[in-house]
Write an enzyme that holds these catalytic residues in place. Structure first.
Site, PDB file in Angstrom:
ATOM      1  N   ASP A 102      -5.652  -6.814   5.027  1.00  0.00           N
ATOM      2  CA  ASP A 102      -5.692  -7.362   3.672  1.00  0.00           C
ATOM      3  C   ASP A 102      -7.104  -7.290   3.071  1.00  0.00           C
ATOM      4  O   ASP A 102      -7.267  -7.353   1.869  1.00  0.00           O
ATOM      5  CB  ASP A 102      -5.199  -8.817   3.684  1.00  0.00           C
ATOM      6  CG  ASP A 102      -3.695  -8.872   3.905  1.00  0.00           C
ATOM      7  OD1 ASP A 102      -2.998  -7.996   3.366  1.00  0.00           O
ATOM      8  OD2 ASP A 102      -3.221  -9.755   4.655  1.00  0.00           O
ATOM      9  N   LYS A 110       7.910 -12.534  -0.719  1.00  0.00           N
ATOM     10  CA  LYS A 110       7.243 -11.215  -0.762  1.00  0.00           C
ATOM     11  C   LYS A 110       8.163 -10.175  -1.396  1.00  0.00           C
ATOM     12  O   LYS A 110       7.744  -9.341  -2.190  1.00  0.00           O
ATOM     13  CB  LYS A 110       6.908 -10.742   0.664  1.00  0.00           C
ATOM     14  CG  LYS A 110       5.481 -11.021   1.050  1.00  0.00           C
ATOM     15  CD  LYS A 110       5.140 -10.537   2.444  1.00  0.00           C
ATOM     16  CE  LYS A 110       3.896 -11.290   2.910  1.00  0.00           C
ATOM     17  NZ  LYS A 110       3.597 -11.203   4.311  1.00  0.00           N
ATOM     18  N   LYS A 159     -25.251   1.240  14.116  1.00  0.00           N
ATOM     19  CA  LYS A 159     -24.775   0.112  14.918  1.00  0.00           C
ATOM     20  C   LYS A 159     -25.656  -1.109  14.606  1.00  0.00           C
ATOM     21  O   LYS A 159     -26.883  -1.015  14.685  1.00  0.00           O
ATOM     22  CB  LYS A 159     -24.864   0.467  16.397  1.00  0.00           C
ATOM     23  CG  LYS A 159     -24.334  -0.610  17.296  1.00  0.00           C
ATOM     24  CD  LYS A 159     -24.420  -0.214  18.754  1.00  0.00           C
ATOM     25  CE  LYS A 159     -24.037  -1.396  19.625  1.00  0.00           C
ATOM     26  NZ  LYS A 159     -24.368  -1.178  21.026  1.00  0.00           N
ATOM     27  N   LYS A 189       7.087  -8.297  -4.808  1.00  0.00           N
ATOM     28  CA  LYS A 189       6.816  -6.850  -4.808  1.00  0.00           C
ATOM     29  C   LYS A 189       7.998  -6.053  -5.387  1.00  0.00           C
ATOM     30  O   LYS A 189       7.973  -4.826  -5.383  1.00  0.00           O
ATOM     31  CB  LYS A 189       6.494  -6.377  -3.387  1.00  0.00           C
ATOM     32  CG  LYS A 189       5.257  -7.054  -2.805  1.00  0.00           C
ATOM     33  CD  LYS A 189       4.730  -6.390  -1.533  1.00  0.00           C
ATOM     34  CE  LYS A 189       3.646  -7.265  -0.901  1.00  0.00           C
ATOM     35  NZ  LYS A 189       2.869  -6.612   0.135  1.00  0.00           N
ATOM     36  N   ASN A 248      -5.821  -4.875  13.874  1.00  0.00           N
ATOM     37  CA  ASN A 248      -4.836  -5.839  14.377  1.00  0.00           C
ATOM     38  C   ASN A 248      -4.045  -5.175  15.497  1.00  0.00           C
ATOM     39  O   ASN A 248      -4.260  -3.997  15.792  1.00  0.00           O
ATOM     40  CB  ASN A 248      -3.921  -6.320  13.237  1.00  0.00           C
ATOM     41  CG  ASN A 248      -3.185  -5.165  12.593  1.00  0.00           C
ATOM     42  OD1 ASN A 248      -2.362  -4.504  13.230  1.00  0.00           O
ATOM     43  ND2 ASN A 248      -3.500  -4.875  11.335  1.00  0.00           N
ATOM     44  N   PRO A 261      -6.343  -3.015  -1.917  1.00  0.00           N
ATOM     45  CA  PRO A 261      -5.169  -2.875  -2.791  1.00  0.00           C
ATOM     46  C   PRO A 261      -3.897  -2.933  -1.959  1.00  0.00           C
ATOM     47  O   PRO A 261      -3.901  -2.541  -0.791  1.00  0.00           O
ATOM     48  CB  PRO A 261      -5.354  -1.484  -3.418  1.00  0.00           C
ATOM     49  CG  PRO A 261      -6.441  -0.817  -2.664  1.00  0.00           C
ATOM     50  CD  PRO A 261      -7.188  -1.841  -1.870  1.00  0.00           C
ATOM     51  N   ASP A 262      -2.829  -3.435  -2.551  1.00  0.00           N
ATOM     52  CA  ASP A 262      -1.546  -3.490  -1.842  1.00  0.00           C
ATOM     53  C   ASP A 262      -0.803  -2.172  -2.084  1.00  0.00           C
ATOM     54  O   ASP A 262      -0.340  -1.898  -3.198  1.00  0.00           O
ATOM     55  CB  ASP A 262      -0.738  -4.693  -2.359  1.00  0.00           C
ATOM     56  CG  ASP A 262       0.473  -4.954  -1.481  1.00  0.00           C
ATOM     57  OD1 ASP A 262       1.237  -4.004  -1.218  1.00  0.00           O
ATOM     58  OD2 ASP A 262       0.651  -6.101  -1.043  1.00  0.00           O
ATOM     59  N   ILE A 263      -0.710  -1.367  -1.033  1.00  0.00           N
ATOM     60  CA  ILE A 263      -0.144  -0.014  -1.161  1.00  0.00           C
ATOM     61  C   ILE A 263       1.326  -0.081  -1.605  1.00  0.00           C
ATOM     62  O   ILE A 263       1.749   0.593  -2.543  1.00  0.00           O
ATOM     63  CB  ILE A 263      -0.245   0.738   0.191  1.00  0.00           C
ATOM     64  CG1 ILE A 263      -1.708   0.779   0.665  1.00  0.00           C
ATOM     65  CG2 ILE A 263       0.331   2.149   0.075  1.00  0.00           C
ATOM     66  CD1 ILE A 263      -1.900   1.244   2.106  1.00  0.00           C
TER      67      ILE A 263
HETATM   68  O1  PMT Z   1       3.589  -1.671  15.096  1.00  0.00           O
HETATM   69  P1  PMT Z   1       4.393  -2.616  15.981  1.00  0.00           P
HETATM   70  O2  PMT Z   1       3.590  -3.114  17.159  1.00  0.00           O
HETATM   71  O3  PMT Z   1       5.713  -2.025  16.384  1.00  0.00           O
HETATM   72  O4  PMT Z   1       4.699  -3.925  15.117  1.00  0.00           O
HETATM   73  C1  PMT Z   1       5.545  -3.823  14.021  1.00  0.00           C
HETATM   74  C2  PMT Z   1       5.139  -4.785  12.892  1.00  0.00           C
HETATM   75  C3  PMT Z   1       5.224  -6.228  13.355  1.00  0.00           C
HETATM   76  C4  PMT Z   1       3.705  -4.481  12.426  1.00  0.00           C
HETATM   77  C5  PMT Z   1       6.145  -4.480  11.718  1.00  0.00           C
HETATM   78  O5  PMT Z   1       7.445  -4.774  12.160  1.00  0.00           O
HETATM   79  C6  PMT Z   1       5.830  -5.326  10.488  1.00  0.00           C
HETATM   80  O6  PMT Z   1       6.286  -6.442  10.331  1.00  0.00           O
HETATM   81  N1  PMT Z   1       5.032  -4.746   9.560  1.00  0.00           N
HETATM   82  C7  PMT Z   1       4.519  -5.457   8.333  1.00  0.00           C
HETATM   83  C8  PMT Z   1       3.294  -6.237   8.697  1.00  0.00           C
HETATM   84  C9  PMT Z   1       2.920  -7.298   7.646  1.00  0.00           C
HETATM   85  O7  PMT Z   1       2.838  -8.418   7.921  1.00  0.00           O
HETATM   86  O8  PMT Z   1       2.749  -6.918   6.516  1.00  0.00           O
HETATM   87  P2  PMT Z   1       2.337  -7.937   5.281  1.00  0.00           P
HETATM   88  O9  PMT Z   1       3.161  -9.166   5.245  1.00  0.00           O
HETATM   89  O10 PMT Z   1       0.858  -8.073   5.323  1.00  0.00           O
HETATM   90  O11 PMT Z   1       2.741  -7.023   4.105  1.00  0.00           O
HETATM   91  C10 PMT Z   1       4.034  -6.972   3.542  1.00  0.00           C
HETATM   92  C11 PMT Z   1       4.362  -5.546   3.212  1.00  0.00           C
HETATM   93  O12 PMT Z   1       3.362  -4.985   2.355  1.00  0.00           O
HETATM   94  C12 PMT Z   1       4.436  -4.622   4.401  1.00  0.00           C
HETATM   95  O13 PMT Z   1       5.484  -3.711   4.159  1.00  0.00           O
HETATM   96  C13 PMT Z   1       3.085  -3.933   4.403  1.00  0.00           C
HETATM   97  O14 PMT Z   1       3.171  -2.610   4.984  1.00  0.00           O
HETATM   98  C14 PMT Z   1       2.752  -3.841   2.916  1.00  0.00           C
HETATM   99  N2  PMT Z   1       1.310  -3.882   2.608  1.00  0.00           N
HETATM  100  C15 PMT Z   1       0.554  -4.997   2.912  1.00  0.00           C
HETATM  101  C16 PMT Z   1      -0.784  -5.042   2.560  1.00  0.00           C
HETATM  102  C17 PMT Z   1      -1.367  -3.922   1.905  1.00  0.00           C
HETATM  103  N3  PMT Z   1      -2.638  -3.921   1.566  1.00  0.00           N
HETATM  104  N4  PMT Z   1      -0.612  -2.857   1.642  1.00  0.00           N
HETATM  105  C18 PMT Z   1       0.708  -2.806   1.976  1.00  0.00           C
HETATM  106  O15 PMT Z   1       1.385  -1.815   1.737  1.00  0.00           O
END
Ligand code: PMT
Length: 400
Positions: free
Chosen positions: A281, A339, A291, A343, A212, A307-309
Site C-alpha cells: 500500500d 472493498k 546500502k 472498487k 509481504n 496507486p491502487d492498480i
Molecule cells: O500468494 P499466496 O501466498 O498464495 O496468498 C494469496 C493471497 C492471500 C495474497 C491472495 O489470496 C489475496 O488475498 N490477495 C489480495 C491481498 C490483499 O489483501 O489485497 P488488498 O486488500 O490490499 O487489496 C484488495 C484488492 O486490491 C486486491 O485484489 C489487490 O490485488 C488490489 N490492490 C491493492 C492495492 C494496490 N495498490 N493495488 C491493487 O491492485
C-alpha cells in the site's frame, strides 16, 4: 456451490518400449493420487524395461500386454479396454509405435486398441534425437496430428544415450498437468485474462526493501485454471520463485509501480482482470541508491501511498471484467464487501489472511451482486478452478 462428484475420469495408459517407461510409473502414481481410474496396457517391449507388476501395484488394476489375454472372457481385450476410457495416453510412445498408428497397423494389443478407440488419443514421444529427426518419423508425427492425435512434446535435453537434443519424453508432472487441463471445461475459450500475483517489493536502499509473505501460489493457480478453461493468460508476477505454468505468458516485476506500468501496458488487450497480488500500500519516498550504514540513530522512513492498480483498472471508461481479492485479519466479509463496492467490482474473493497467505490450500468466500458463497478449504488449484468457473459465468452475463 459444490456440485455432485462425477464418476472418476478413466485413463487408458499405454506404455511402449523405451527407457522412459520408468517415468510412466510415476505418471500412473500421479493420476491415481488425483483420483483418476487408470488402466495400463503395455507393449511386449515395454515389459523389458518395467514389469507389469509395477504398474499393477500403482494402478490397482491388472495390466494387459496381450491381445489373447485369457482374463477377458471374449478374448477381445482391444475392444474391452478402450470401451469407457475418456482418453488414451501412450507414454512413452516409440518411433515404431507412432509408425504403426500413423499407418493403421493393428498387430498387437496397443496398436489394436488405439485403432478400436472412440476417445481422444494422446502420445508422448520418447526416442533418441536422430530417431526423432529421421524424416519418416517426422512424416508419421505429421500424419498423426492430421488424424487428430495430440502429440505432447518431445522435450529437449540430455538423453539416456548420452546425446543432447529433441526426443526426451515430457516429465510426468507436465503430462499430468496436460491431462488435467484436457479434462477441464473450456468456459473461457477465446478470452484473454490478465492476472497479478505474488507480493511487491518496495526498495529502501540497495539491499533492503518492504515486502509481504504472499507466495504467488493463489495467483498462479488462477492462471493455470484460466488456461485450462481455454483462455489466453498473462501473469504479472511480483518476486516469486514459482514456475510458470506451461502456456502462460509471464511478466516479472518488482515494485507496485512496476506492476502498475505492466498492467497499464496490457489492459487494452484483455477481457478479464484478476487482481490476486498482495500489492504494497506504501512505497519509500526517497530510497537510497547505496546500502544505508548502520549507526546508533533511529532510522525514519517516509512512506507515500501507492496507486491502487485494481481501482484504476475498474475505473476505466471501458473496463475489463474485474475480479478482486481481499485478505483480511478481522471482520472479513464486512471489510471485503466494502472493498468490492468501493472498487465497483462484479466479483471479489475474500480470504482470511492468516490461513491463506503462503499456504497450499485456502478457504474463500465469493462476493458478488447475488450475495456470498463459501468455498470450503481445499487445495488452491481446486479453489482456483471454482473461482474461474464462477467468474466465467458472471463474465458471460456481464457481456450480454
Ligand atoms: O500468494 P499466496 O501466498 O498464495 O496468498 C494469496 C493471497 C492471500 C495474497 C491472495 O489470496 C489475496 O488475498 N490477495 C489480495 C491481498 C490483499 O489483501 O489485497 P488488498 O486488500 O490490499 O487489496 C484488495 C484488492 O486490491 C486486491 O485484489 C489487490 O490485488 C488490489 N490492490 C491493492 C492495492 C494496490 N495498490 N493495488 C491493487 O491492485
Amino acid at each position: 456451490m459444490r456440485e455432485a462428484q462425477p464418476r472418476p475420469k478413466r485413463i487408458l495408459l499405454g506404455v511402449t518400449g523405451g527407457v522412459a517407461a520408468y517415468k510412466a510409473a510415476e505418471l500412473t502414481r500421479l493420476f491415481v493420487k488425483a483420483g483418476y481410474d487408470v488402466q495400463v496396457a503395455m507393449s511386449e517391449a515395454a515389459t523389458r524395461f518395467v514389469t507389469p507388476a509395477t504398474f499393477q501395484a500403482l494402478s490397482g488394476r491388472a495390466v494387459f500386454t496381450d491381445l489373447w489375454d485369457n482374463r477377458i472372457d471374449n478374448h477381445m481385450a482391444h475392444i474391452d479396454l478402450p470401451r469407457g476410457a475418456d482418453l488414451i495416453l501412450v507414454a512413452p510412445a516409440t518411433a515404431d509405435f507412432m509408425f504403426k498408428i500413423a499407418h493403421g497397423a493393428a498387430d498387437d494389443l496397443l496398436s489394436t486398441l488405439c485403432s478400436a478407440r472412440d476417445c481422444p488419443l494422446l502420445v508422448a514421444p520418447a526416442m533418441n534425437r536422430q530417431m526423432w529427426e529421421n524424416p519418416p518419423n517426422l512424416r508419421n508425427v505429421a500424419q498423426l496430428e492430421q488424424d487428430g492425435v495430440i502429440v505432447l512434446g518431445p522435450d529437449q535435453g540430455e538423453q539416456a544415450c548420452g546425446e543432447t537434443g529433441f526426443g526426451r519424453m515430457l516429465e510426468p508432472e507436465a503430462l499430468f498437468e496436460y491431462v488435467e487441463a484436457f479434462f477441464q471445461p473450456k468456459y473461457l475459450q477465446g478470452s484473454r485474462v490478465l492476472i497479478t500475483a505474488g507480493p511487491t517489493f518496495e526498495r529502501i536502499d540497495a539491499v533492503r526493501g518492504i515486502t509481504n509473505s504472499s507466495s504467488g501460489k493463489m495467483g498462479f493457480a488462477i492462471a493455470r485454471a484460466a488456461l485450462e478453461a481455454g483462455a489466453e493468460v498473462t501473469v504479472i508476477a511480483g518476486p516469486t520463485a514459482l514456475a510458470t505454468p506451461a502456456g502462460v505468458k509471464r511478466i516479472d516485476v518488482e515494485s507496485s509501480k512496476d506492476m502498475l506500468a505492466a498492467v497499464n501496458a496490457e489492459v487494452a488487450k484483455i477481457d478479464i482482470f484478476v487482481s490476486v497480488a498482495a500489492v504494497a500500500d506504501y512505497y519509500v519516498l526517497n530510497p537510497s541508491a547505496q546500502k544505508i550504514k548502520k549507526d546508533a540513530h533511529i532510522l525514519t522512513l517516509e512512506l507515500a501511498p501507492n496507486p491502487d492498480i485494481l481501482a484504476n483498472v475498474a475505473g476505466l471508461a471501458a473496463p475489463p471484467f474485474c475480479v478482486g481479492f481481499a485478505a483480511e485479519s478481522e471482520n472479513l466479509l464486512e471489510y471485503a464487501e466494502q472493498k468490492r463496492r468501493r472498487k465497483k467490482l462484479p466479483l471479489l474473493v475474500a480470504n482470511q489472511v492468516q490461513s491463506a497467505i503462503g499456504a497450499d490450500d485456502n478457504e474463500v468466500w465469493l462476493l458478488d451482486d447475488q450475495g456470498q458463497h463459501k468455498l470450503p478449504r481445499a487445495p488452491k488449484q481446486e479453489i482456483a478452478r471454482t473461482i474461474v468457473r464462477h467468474a466465467a459465468k458472471l463474465y458471460r452475463e456481464y457481456q450480454s
